[in-house]
Enzyme design. Sequence first.
Site, PDB file in Angstrom:
ATOM      1  N   ARG A  68       0.833  -1.205   0.000  1.00 16.76           N
ATOM      2  CA  ARG A  68       0.000   0.000   0.000  1.00 16.76           C
ATOM      3  C   ARG A  68       0.864   1.250   0.000  1.00 16.76           C
ATOM      4  O   ARG A  68       0.434   2.323  -0.421  1.00 16.76           O
ATOM      5  CB  ARG A  68      -0.946  -0.006   1.214  1.00 16.76           C
ATOM      6  N   TYR A 121     -12.739  17.460 -17.982  1.00 13.43           N
ATOM      7  CA  TYR A 121     -13.317  16.121 -18.054  1.00 13.43           C
ATOM      8  C   TYR A 121     -14.564  16.030 -17.169  1.00 13.43           C
ATOM      9  O   TYR A 121     -14.601  16.593 -16.072  1.00 13.43           O
ATOM     10  CB  TYR A 121     -12.262  15.100 -17.627  1.00 13.43           C
ATOM     11  N   ASP A 204      -3.690  19.108 -15.612  1.00 16.59           N
ATOM     12  CA  ASP A 204      -4.037  17.808 -16.183  1.00 16.59           C
ATOM     13  C   ASP A 204      -3.497  17.785 -17.607  1.00 16.59           C
ATOM     14  O   ASP A 204      -3.988  18.491 -18.484  1.00 16.59           O
ATOM     15  CB  ASP A 204      -5.559  17.617 -16.167  1.00 16.59           C
TER      16      ASP A 204
END
Length: 415
Positions: A68, A121, A204
């Site tokens: 993790r 988006y 982005d």
Amino acid sequence: MKSKMHPESLMMSHGYKPELSEGAIKPPVFQTSTFAFDSAEAGKAFFEVAYGLRAQDQDEETGLIYSRINNPNLQIFEERLCLWDEADQCAVFESGMSAISTVLLEFLKPGDLLLYSMPTYGGTDHFITHYLQSVGVHALGFRPDQTQEEIIQLLEASGLAKNLALIYIETPANPTNELIDIAMCKALATRYSTAEKAVYLAVDNTYMGPIWCSPLKHGADLVIYSATKYIGGHSDLIAGAVLGSNEIMQRVKVLRTFLGNMASPHTCWLLLRSLETLKVRMEQQARSAQEIALFLEKHPKVSQVYYLGTLKESTEAYNIYKRQYTSPGAMIAFDIKGEEAEAFRLLNKLNLIKLAVSLGSTESLVQHPDTMTHAGVNPELKKRMGISSSLIRLSVGVENHEDLIADLEAGLECV
């Protein structure tokens, strides 16, 4: 010392020592949940760095603790992706949205203001306008055609300018290919930063991938990818990535540890495979996209083409394109003459080009943003952003461009 070799050469070997894996030329999948420590002292040191209790020493190697937190497949991929963006660190996530949401959650708190570009988006738009606002984060959107002075006026008129904490932009914008000036946004972030609080800029860069633009070089603090797209490139995985400086990425990685939204060893192994062909794939896709855009521009049933390679030299968008990008990319949007019914006729006729969301893969994909990826966006806002019922988005793959044009031509005959 940075290597003088090109990133595409280093994608085959950087960060991996075959002698540690029985001489395997490619990294195996490290399908393990946990790792043994050499000593209790080593375990203590590893956890101190992983949990942000202290900075990593200059010559200290990060130890493996638990998948993790870190894993060999994850670390090798992160080191290789850093080469393209020349970033200090990378964090890979199980999806693009988990990368985006982790950044927004880490750098925003109730009462803060987020300044973001529109369109973006659909999933990002929903997270900003629904979830963030439900927990007390204010959001203010701006359009690509607004100047720096106009955006400052927006901020001041909101009465929340002093609360600005993060600027989030998607450029080129999904699905219209509109451009945002990264350097201008950095100037805004600097203007509203104080000695007590820095305003960060996140970009982005999914549409251009790490090949055609390096936002960090233009002033971004964070660059974000849906690695599902060009970086993965084969429509067989879901992943996201965030890159930036050591200081900023430490915050991102600590939150990722506690959210548990890191990519799996197998996903990272697939991403490593994809990095090896990233440059050649994207170059082929861009070459084909340029041919297709020219075909669409001349077609009598197409009213408008939105592609960086067809920008007019007299426009501000063209100036931004020349400053920020090294290629027009492989994403095309276009309006047909008609509305939803005509668009659907075209989409239903296509054979080689597949009707599916996502982008950046080896196969060409087409979709209808108004009723698909941006279906949840406010209708009035969609209208203002140019996302109409006649708009079609095309992601160009690696097929022969002549075959793709023939497929589009057959589809357009039905319009």
